[in-house]
Design an enzyme around this catalytic site. Structure first.
Site, PDB file in Angstrom:
ATOM      1  N   GLN C 111       0.850  -1.191   0.000  1.00 32.57           N
ATOM      2  CA  GLN C 111       0.000   0.000   0.000  1.00 32.57           C
ATOM      3  C   GLN C 111       0.882   1.236   0.000  1.00 32.57           C
ATOM      4  OE1 GLN C 111      -3.138  -0.102   3.014  1.00 32.57           O
ATOM      5  NE2 GLN C 111      -2.759   2.049   3.427  1.00 32.57           N
ATOM      6  N   GLU C 229      -8.887  -1.723   5.961  1.00 31.65           N
ATOM      7  CA  GLU C 229      -7.692  -1.780   6.802  1.00 31.65           C
ATOM      8  C   GLU C 229      -8.074  -1.725   8.285  1.00 31.65           C
ATOM      9  OE1 GLU C 229      -4.945   1.415   6.193  1.00 31.65           O
ATOM     10  OE2 GLU C 229      -3.246   0.234   6.926  1.00 31.65           O
ATOM     11  N   GLU C 384      -3.884  11.185  18.946  1.00 31.84           N
ATOM     12  CA  GLU C 384      -4.506  12.500  18.796  1.00 31.84           C
ATOM     13  C   GLU C 384      -5.592  12.457  17.724  1.00 31.84           C
ATOM     14  OE1 GLU C 384      -1.236  12.001  19.057  1.00 31.84           O
ATOM     15  OE2 GLU C 384      -0.823  13.016  20.953  1.00 31.84           O
TER      16      GLU C 384
END
Lengths: 421, 385, 421, 385
Positions: C111, C229, C384
């Site tokens: 990927q 994914e 985050e």
């Protein structure tokens, strides 16, 4: 301080005190002597109740006062913020009229800045003042006002122009508290204390000559107040020792201090009362518990390091070295210490942390710590705001993009009225 | 292995209970009651018992209860926690009721449970003594038999609802015995001679605590003499699971309040919920609350299926410790997100904050439950090796 | 599953397996049978190597495979992301040409999304692809590419239009790795493993027919890859049991699995190896230490609660109940668990935490945990970003104001080239 | 009472040392050296000793040192920590040198210190044994005297620079003694018969550790027999203070790196340093680093003025625990702020991260130092009452 001036000042002060200091005078009368002589505020301009001395020479005078046991001008609470602000921004007339009675202690002041709808974002306040002939008519609500209930005047920040950016539409006024348009209500907190007030202004009136600075220039004036407030907060940790002398001056001084300090009496608990942790752990028998000890150690260590950090900043200043980051961390450090202290207290008392009042650990002080500590990361600027300031001013990190500062305040998104509380 | 799911019936039950408390006993009511003399609403209490059957939700039908289990009890407590319900439910319907279910003879259960399950009387359990400790070993109060009657001596602390309880179930030991040995449970009637009930001033006014002074008080033995330790352990573990549910409800209420305030409050021209500092704090709160919730739900399932004492103890330790931590942290965070207003008396946050502080150490400290959890897991692993 | 269809499918699958399954076949040959028959991907469309069955009926087929011990199509690593993406967005020709060799395991994929200059901000990538007659010419650099060193194809996301907003100027390509313009370099990590690659593209070539979807439509295509994914990541926790059967098929399968799983072998350490904490504490003799026990308890409790939370989400899904927040917390929870586990491991081994390698605690596994855990709060989306997603999508908090999404990408502030590393 | 300030001379000394290491031994050099056979740069080591006099900065001039104190030593270590200096300074100039200063007779000091202070020989201190423990009570290695010679038996672990040390100072005890009694320090020459030096594989390759196996090794007693415990305590406390300075230097380097990256790196069209999540993390890092720095500076001043053993121990515990915590947290935060790149081998952050992990437990765990701090403070308060 071995310049010749120092010796001369010392002698002058000593001579003046020898002649005028009298511990049996009424407090206000003694202070009127200080004000008129300039010895009460020696670093102030000679034209304004001072002697125009340097900070260093001011220290010399202070030392003489201490030596003589002489009482100084009134300097506690919000009044010195008002004095400093007026001295810098007030008109001649305002200074002449307002400063003496601040210094004698006859007038008490309060600060009318924060609003329910603008806490962290002080410049977003919405109390409005509109000029009607010679009088400003004020409508709005202030909050977190210490001592408003016995204040004669308030330093009022209000919006006078809604068509300019937020910082530029504010004006600074001296508001007389005792008038029909002003209502003061005590604001009770979760720890049971009511050391603040809410102040409601409904068509309250401010004479035109009680505007400080220019219309629209209020933010600059308020910055002076805020700068002195920060200094005051730093100093607060060593505050409040009662004067011990005998005589009328001292008696009246003690009364004044008790009155002024009343709203601050829970501040040590808010800061975590680190001093009580070990006694409390000893009393509960939990000091030997290794898990409890870890919590205690964290609190004691942070406290010690925070103290040393403050001392490091002072030492560098005293040596004239460039200020390091250590000088900007006090408030955030205090918050970290207080939280660690609360955890340590709770661990140290165990289930007695459920209790409050006289029969609770340390005569209820532990309970008061547990109930007060959450305020320290909010009052006087939240931890989040502190972190922003440290990151931007000390570390030089970039500001967040903002869209509320460059547009007319009228167009800035504000709190709906139901969220202003 | 817990399923960690609720049946449709249980979900309906939750909706029903939640609506009832939201409408009949919102947090504003707790605010009134915590300042009242009695400290609870007798009328509402009667409805909980009579009309709704909640005081006996987990009591077998044979004793006038609803015959449900720990999961349904957990649902009731979670919804009570959400509104900071102020009344003797946890003390009477949980602690005292479990003590009778686990520690009394069948005859005694028949005598006591129906009225307790119906809310007609209020019971309370007195285990810990001054300074704390809910383990059998820490009990010092003593029991002696004379002329066929039992007499108790000692002091009990952190006793729930002491002023309004009709009777107390008191843990005491044969003089000279130590540890888990010699421990018995006794029923002491309120107003008995030699019983002094001294109210304690508490941080959390919605949960009244008292100290009992027992001076030769007349008492009735529950179950077999000297054999109460295992029953007491089960009672306290079941109660810890129930308390975890209550705390999780409180934590959820705080999260809801913080999030909705962050969606309304504007500073610097933005909703404060758009600032990362607030956003991330809320996300962390959600994580802590959901983890605690899973622990409480899982533990309630363990408690519901008559698991072994160790399995129950392990699940209870997990649920109590995580719920206590999440609740307290959620309270601190919610105050912080509200800013100054969150610290005022008039804002509701402090009721939950105080509840969190007042629940954290009840039945044992989080550190104790953590330690015990390691003990259980470690023993189990060792047994499997 | 008591619909009549289930029984029929079960019998068909069973009959087909009875006739065709042979554990002595070469793996690829067996899988070609699966591909051509449709039994390898029964839930795929009948037109594309499947049988068009529902998920539920697909489970029935799976069960028959398990019963027979029959090996399925190649499904590990990145290849299923490629397959799912092509199935949804590929052209007829792409599907016909590429899917079979994915399913037989003959082609390995990687990927090519992340770049040094765009990690959290994937849509800000700057690899450029320009059409030159019938060939796209690609220049740029990708990173965090698993298995690029033995991949035949890469799913490449590149910018083809700089004059539209960032999400609208991307295109999705199938890049052949073995060509002169592509260089693959292993990327070593602080834990010593090199499970990722950097991929440098210098005038790399992609034939026009290897564009997937439309030019400028690459973001939509990539979203499909990313969604799969996430599912894959959730599933990874139970991955990697080696097949035990005998026969050539199994032998080749085990080799394939070993090769594919190689880059993932430190993932359990990255997740904190909670399973090792108690054995390690027993071995070091520190299990009875009350302070150590607190750390151990924190890790074990969080792990247990995270497991139960995942199970709660699955249970609610299985019962068809509305999804609660518990389903979105897995990644952040894993990060919290891993950090607690690292603390517990360190506390449990004491100074032996200084050591690594065979003679260190748990044959070096503790050291590997300590050196790997910091990755878990970064890889696959930082904590985050996870907190942003949870706050916005689960709690409904408002997004931050952004100024990079509605303007031509050309005008968006980007990393200077020296900070792209 | 510490002054917590540096004189102008000390500030100039710091500038000088900082520039030297920045130029002559930047972190890229540590990266090379940690993979080298020797694990240090002998040429640079000679310069530290000869040209700069740093290896003896705190050694009295009478023994060929610079005659400065713990504050200057702390400055050297802080600046070394900043560049992750890779070499035997901490082991030889700090641990072994302090052991001689505190534990040897004047004659022995005259014999050993000048060459050690000049960096002509490398020394190492061996106290802890397998599984850890730097307290006198944990020493099991034994010493016995036969035919006028001392012979040592036992195993020492976490011994710094074992492969390159010219001699070891080994803590051992009279057989049969326990606790602080019977403990002595001995000098053992590298290559002595019966001494096996086994290198340990470590997390932090910039700080080499070995295990020593002592089988009847010939040794020279330092100071008086059986009386080394108080000296050893002082040595380790002084070393802990020095290590705290080194850690603080490392933490500062991390903070600098995180902040400068946050000012350069763009994501979502903004410098990442403008996001509150990054900003607040950096502010918290700064706070932790500055608090640890104050603790390290204050402790160095205490160490510099020959304070009482308890005062030194209290300050050392404070400095070591806070510095260890700040360093590790700064490393974790710096990796996080860098994102994926912060986790790569080619980024420098991991050198500091590993240094943080490798310093955290050296000389004792933070939990031990915390516990000891409470002991010191509590005893001092009790003494004042």
């Amino acid at each position: 301080m071995n310049e010749p001036a120092a010796e001369q000042v010392r002698e002058e002060a000593r001579a003046w005190l020898a002649e005028h200091w009298d511990s049996d005078l009424p407090l206000a009368e003694w202070r009127r002597r200080l004000v008129s002589s300039g010895w009460g505020c020696p670093t102030w301009p000679a034209a304004w109740f001072g002697k125009g001395l340097s900070e260093a020479l001011g220290e010399v005078v202070q030392a003489e006062f201490r030596r003589a046991g002489a009482v100084g001008v009134a300097s506690s609470g919000v009044r010195m913020l008002a004095a400093a602000t007026l001295l810098e921004h007030g008109s001649e007339e305002q200074k002449a009229r307002l400063l003496p009675r601040i210094l004698t202690g006859e007038d008490t002041w309060c600060q009318l800045f924060s609003e329910p709808g603008s806490g962290s974002d002080l410049a977003g306040l919405t109390t409005r003042a509109e000029l009607n002939r010679d009088t400003w008519i004020v409508n709005g609500q202030k909050v977190w006002t210490t001592s408003a209930h016995h204040a004669r005047y308030g330093m009022l920040l209000a919006r006078t122009d809604w068509d300019v950016p937020k910082h530029r539409g504010l004006s600074f006024f001296v508001l007389e508290i005792e008038q029909p348009g002003v209502e003061v209500r005590p604001l009770r907190q979760m720890n049971g204390h009511a050391s603040f007030n809410e102040v409601f202004m409904t068509d309250a009136r401010v004479p035109r000559d009680m505007l400080v600075g220019k219309p629209g220039g209020g933010w600059q004036v308020a910055l002076t107040t805020l700068a002195h407030e920060r200094r005051l907060a730093d100093g607060m940790r060593t505050w409040g020792q009662a004067e011990r002398g005998e005589g009328r001056v001292y008696r009246e001084l003690r009364e004044e201090q008790a009155r002024v300090m009343e709203p601050y009496k829970w501040y040590p608990q808010r800061a975590g009362r680190v001093d009580l942790i070990l006694p409390v752990a000893r009393a509960s028998g939990r000091l030997p518990d290794p898990v409890v000890r870890q919590e205690i150690a964290r609190a004691l260590m942070l406290e010690r390091a925070a103290q040393w950090t403050a001392r490091r900043a002072r030492a560098a200043r005293a040596l004239g070295q460039p200020p390091g980051p250590e000088g900007s961390l006090g408030k955030l450090a205090a918050s970290v210490v207080a939280r660690a202290a609360a955890r340590a207290h709770a661990a140290a008392v165990g289930p007695d942390a459920l209790l409050a009042g006289e029969n609770a650990p340390a005569e209820g002080m532990v309970a008061e710590v547990l109930l007060s500590v959450p305020a320290i990361s909010i009052a006087g600027g939240t931890d989040e705001i502190q972190r922003n300031i440290i990151a931007e001013r000390v570390l030089g990190l970039p500001k967040e993009p903002r869209d509320d500062v460059d547009v007319p305040f009228r167009d800035v998104r504000r709190n709906p009225s139901n969220v202003s509380r | 292995m817990s399923q960690l799911s609720f049946s449709d019936e249980q979900r309906q039950f939750r909706d029903f209970v939640a609506r009832f408390f939201r409408e009949q006993s919102p947090v504003a009511r707790a605010r009134e009651l915590m300042l009242s003399e009695a400290g609870y609403d007798p009328e509402l209490w009667r409805r909980l018992g009579g009309e709704l059957g909640l005081t006996g939700v987990h009591v077998p039908e044979a004793y006038g209860g609803q015959g449900f289990g720990a999961v349904e009890l957990g649902i009731v407590l979670e919804e009570m926690g959400r509104v900071a319900y102020c009344g003797p439910y946890f003390g009477s319907a949980v602690l005292a009721t479990y003590a009778l279910l686990e520690g009394a003879t069948a005859a005694q259960q028949e005598r006591w449970l129906p009225e307790l399950a119906a809310g007609g009387v209020i019971g309370s359990l007195a285990v810990a003594e001054t300074g704390g400790g809910w383990e059998a070993e820490t009990v010092r109060a003593s029991a002696r038999q004379s002329a066929g009657r039992w007499r108790l001596e000692g002091t009990k602390s952190y006793v729930l609802d002491g002023r309004i309880a009709d009777f107390f179930i008191v843990a005491a030991r044969e003089s000279g015995s130590t540890g888990a040995e010699g421990l018995s449970l006794f029923v002491v009637q309120a107003g008995a001679a030699g019983l002094e009930v001294e109210p304690l001033q508490t941080i959390d006014a919605t949960r009244r605590l008292s100290r009992l002074r027992l001076s030769g008080v007349d008492a009735e033995l529950l179950g077999e003499p000297g054999a109460a330790a295992p029953a007491l352990r089960r009672v306290l573990d079941r109660a810890a699971v129930a308390l975890a549910s209550e705390m999780v409800g409180g934590a959820q209420a705080l999260l809801d309040s913080a999030v909705s305030y962050a969606k309304l409050r504007v500073q610097f021209g933005r909703l404060i919920g758009s600032f990362q500092a607030i956003k991330h704090r809320c996300a962390d709160m959600l994580l802590a609350v959901e983890l605690a919730k899973s622990a409480a739900y899982g533990a309630a399932e363990v408690a519901a299926r008559e698991a072994s004492a160790d399995e129950l103890g392990e699940a209870a330790a997990l649920a109590k410790a995580l719920a206590a931590e999440a609740f307290l942290q959620a309270a601190v965070d919610t105050i912080q997100i509200h800013g100054g207003i969150g610290f005022t008396w008039e804002n509701d946050t402090h009721l939950y904050f105080k509840r969190a502080r007042g629940s954290e150490f009840l039945l044992g400290t989080p550190a104790e439950f953590r330690d015990r959890f390691v003990e259980y897991v470690s023993a189990r692993e060792a047994a499997h090796e």
